[in-house]
Design a protein around this motif. Structure first.
Motif, short mmCIF file in Angstrom:
data_model
loop_
_atom_site.label_atom_id
_atom_site.label_comp_id
_atom_site.label_asym_id
_atom_site.label_seq_id
_atom_site.Cartn_x
_atom_site.Cartn_y
_atom_site.Cartn_z
N GLN A 95 0.98 -1.33 -0.15
CA GLN A 95 0.30 0.03 -0.10
C GLN A 95 0.97 1.38 0.09
OE1 GLN A 95 -2.47 0.09 3.43
NE2 GLN A 95 -2.48 -2.02 3.96
N LEU A 96 1.85 1.27 0.98
CA LEU A 96 2.94 2.24 0.80
C LEU A 96 3.51 2.44 -0.16
CD1 LEU A 96 4.68 2.49 4.35
CD2 LEU A 96 3.07 4.16 3.45
N ILE A 97 3.92 1.47 -1.04
CA ILE A 97 4.76 1.71 -1.96
C ILE A 97 3.99 2.33 -3.39
CG2 ILE A 97 5.86 0.31 -3.89
CD1 ILE A 97 6.91 -1.64 -1.54
N ASP A 98 2.80 1.64 -3.20
CA ASP A 98 1.74 2.10 -4.34
C ASP A 98 1.59 3.78 -4.32
OD1 ASP A 98 1.33 -0.30 -5.55
OD2 ASP A 98 -0.76 -0.70 -4.59
N ARG A 99 1.74 4.36 -3.04
CA ARG A 99 1.48 5.76 -3.02
C ARG A 99 2.52 6.54 -3.44
NH1 ARG A 99 0.71 7.59 3.14
NH2 ARG A 99 -0.46 5.72 3.25
N TYR A 100 3.92 5.95 -3.71
CA TYR A 100 4.89 6.57 -3.88
C TYR A 100 5.32 6.18 -5.33
CZ TYR A 100 4.34 8.26 0.94
OH TYR A 100 3.96 8.99 2.00
N VAL A 143 12.28 9.49 -1.12
CA VAL A 143 12.57 9.73 0.31
C VAL A 143 11.26 9.87 1.10
CG1 VAL A 143 13.38 12.13 1.56
CG2 VAL A 143 14.60 11.28 -0.55
N ARG A 144 10.44 10.24 0.61
CA ARG A 144 8.98 10.25 1.33
C ARG A 144 8.58 8.83 1.82
NH1 ARG A 144 6.34 14.99 0.43
NH2 ARG A 144 6.44 15.98 -1.41
N LEU A 145 8.84 7.75 0.93
CA LEU A 145 8.60 6.59 1.14
C LEU A 145 9.40 5.87 2.01
CD1 LEU A 145 7.45 3.66 0.36
CD2 LEU A 145 9.10 3.49 -1.23
N SER A 146 10.59 6.39 2.35
CA SER A 146 11.56 6.20 3.34
C SER A 146 11.07 6.39 4.71
CB SER A 146 12.96 6.59 3.18
OG SER A 146 13.02 7.85 3.41
N TYR A 147 10.47 7.86 4.57
CA TYR A 147 10.04 8.49 5.85
C TYR A 147 8.71 7.65 6.51
CZ TYR A 147 13.07 12.35 6.77
OH TYR A 147 14.19 13.21 6.84
N ALA A 148 7.95 7.20 5.24
CA ALA A 148 6.68 6.75 5.55
C ALA A 148 7.19 5.15 6.38
CB ALA A 148 5.91 6.18 4.56
N VAL A 149 8.08 4.55 5.80
CA VAL A 149 8.60 3.30 6.29
C VAL A 149 8.92 3.30 7.57
CG1 VAL A 149 10.20 1.46 5.98
CG2 VAL A 149 8.89 1.97 4.18
N ALA A 206 13.88 19.36 2.71
CA ALA A 206 12.97 20.30 3.11
C ALA A 206 11.68 20.47 2.56
CB ALA A 206 13.59 22.08 3.10
N ARG A 207 11.82 20.02 1.24
CA ARG A 207 10.32 19.81 0.59
C ARG A 207 9.61 18.71 1.11
NH1 ARG A 207 13.37 20.30 -4.11
NH2 ARG A 207 13.59 18.02 -4.73
N VAL A 208 10.34 17.51 1.38
CA VAL A 208 9.52 16.38 1.59
C VAL A 208 9.14 16.25 3.03
CG1 VAL A 208 10.15 13.73 2.26
CG2 VAL A 208 10.81 14.76 -0.04
N ARG A 209 9.94 16.97 3.94
CA ARG A 209 9.50 16.97 5.36
C ARG A 209 8.45 18.02 5.72
NH1 ARG A 209 15.36 15.58 8.37
NH2 ARG A 209 15.87 17.94 7.37
N ASP A 210 8.53 19.09 4.82
CA ASP A 210 7.71 20.17 5.65
C ASP A 210 6.16 20.27 4.64
OD1 ASP A 210 9.44 20.52 7.33
OD2 ASP A 210 10.67 22.21 6.19
N GLU A 211 6.15 21.29 3.75
CA GLU A 211 4.89 21.28 2.94
C GLU A 211 4.64 20.02 2.26
OE1 GLU A 211 7.23 21.95 0.06
OE2 GLU A 211 8.32 22.14 2.00
N GLY A 212 5.81 19.54 1.89
CA GLY A 212 5.66 18.23 0.84
C GLY A 212 4.71 17.02 1.54
N ARG A 213 5.15 16.95 2.86
CA ARG A 213 4.06 15.60 3.34
C ARG A 213 2.64 16.10 3.66
NH1 ARG A 213 7.26 13.59 8.10
NH2 ARG A 213 6.76 11.45 7.46
N ALA A 214 2.27 17.41 4.00
CA ALA A 214 1.09 17.59 3.97
C ALA A 214 0.24 17.55 2.76
CB ALA A 214 0.91 19.13 4.55
#
Lengths: 217, 217
Positions: free
Chosen positions: A68-73, A85-91, A201-209
């Motif tokens: 499911q997580l992989i599909d999202r990214y 990078v987003r996927l690694s944070y989700a994991v 910065a992109r991935v951790r801040d506005e990006g994740r929202a």
């Protein structure tokens, strides 16, 4: 009835995960699981053949988290390295917050002591990361010397090691901090135009929202 | 007598290592160790208080492997990054070839199931790698953006993960190949003037023969 059976099954699985994570496979008994879940051992054996089968169910549930997580990214208009990078944070967050994921990882580490065939995690991760790095190559994000398959192997090793090191040093409490440091070290080896801090910065801040709201890119 | 006692102790320790590595902590009994070593359980208990104490001895012997290796590479006229890469190969070979090292690693992975306090490996490795990277910085080998401490953390995670991945995928048979690929991926993130293939060629070919002969640099 169906619903009630499912509730029982789930409460048994979660109690087992808590105990496997805390005490390991050898240190957990069906009667401990009965005590923690408040279900009789008869009810437990109705759903599971025994401790091996419960351990296997926990590990399978752990593995079922990832598709499911992989599909999202795996696809999207956002740059592929950002999605990786987003996927690694989700994991990392799943490891930090989900007892079934943590228990599955511990059982997998103890796999040689468990009398049930457990799946091997790395092959699917190698494929996923290789595919994302190939997308990054097509998008011009990857430095020319980077071979997607070799880099995927290095990244999978580094992330898996990160989880073990973080578990041993601080019980994974600081895992996202450690992950950020790891990316600051690794991204310059990957990026065509190294700018690791900007990507993080992109991935951790506005990006994740944004990704939660579906507004990718 | 002293000599004979030491021979007995060693044969018990090695039999225990073989069994712990193959069957894990929970799957090994004192009577298995007695059968494999050809020593009575009385002789085993003369040297060790029991299974926990044998497991602790194996893990301690595993840990005792590293200071000698580290001393060999911690200083020298050779570039610090070359010595770091050599050290990583020496560690990989120890894991591949030494049953006590492999057994210690497996017991450590199962540490939560063992009723004896086992040492934590990562702190000493983080210190060692940080020190080598600081030498690399002084020698102008390190790219300006690399922070030795953060990079050491990334390297320790990657190497530890490599051992786990290699153990799971091919029983560590191809660990030195995997290590070479990992360095080809990581060295460009470290070197001031990236030339990973040249460094690996030095270290893997004439370099290793030279270091054994004492002709460093």
């Amino acid at each position: 009835m169906q619903q009630r059976a499912e509730t029982t099954r789930r409460s048994v699985l979660e109690a087992a995960a808590h105990l496997f994570e805390e005490r390991g496979y050898a240190g957990t008994s069906i009667s401990d699981i009965s005590a923690l879940s408040g279900r009789t051992s008869g009810a437990i054996y109705f759903h599971y053949n025994g401790k091996e089968s419960l351990a296997l169910a926990v590990v399978e549930e752990h593995f079922a988290t990832w598709p499911q997580l992989i599909d999202r990214y795996a696809t999207g208009s956002e740059p592929a390295l950002d999605r990786l990078v987003r996927l690694s944070y989700a994991v990392a967050e799943a490891f930090r917050d989900d007892v079934v994921v943590r228990a599955g990882a511990r059982l997998w580490a103890e796999r040689k002591a468990i009398d049930a065939p457990l799946p091997t995690p790395f092959v699917a991760w190698l494929d996923t990361v290789t595919a994302l790095l190939r997308q990054a190559r097509s998008g011009g994000e990857l430095a020319p010397h980077v071979d997607p398959e070799a880099a995927a192997h290095g990244l999978v090793c580094a992330f898996f090691g990160l989880h073990t090191v973080s578990d041993a040093l601080d019980g994974r409490r600081r895992i996202t901090d450690h992950l950020g440091r790891l990316w600051l070290f690794l991204l310059p080896a990957l990026q065509a135009h190294p700018a690791p801090a900007a990507l993080l910065a992109r991935v951790r801040d506005e990006g994740r929202a944004a990704v939660r709201g579906g507004a990718l890119g």
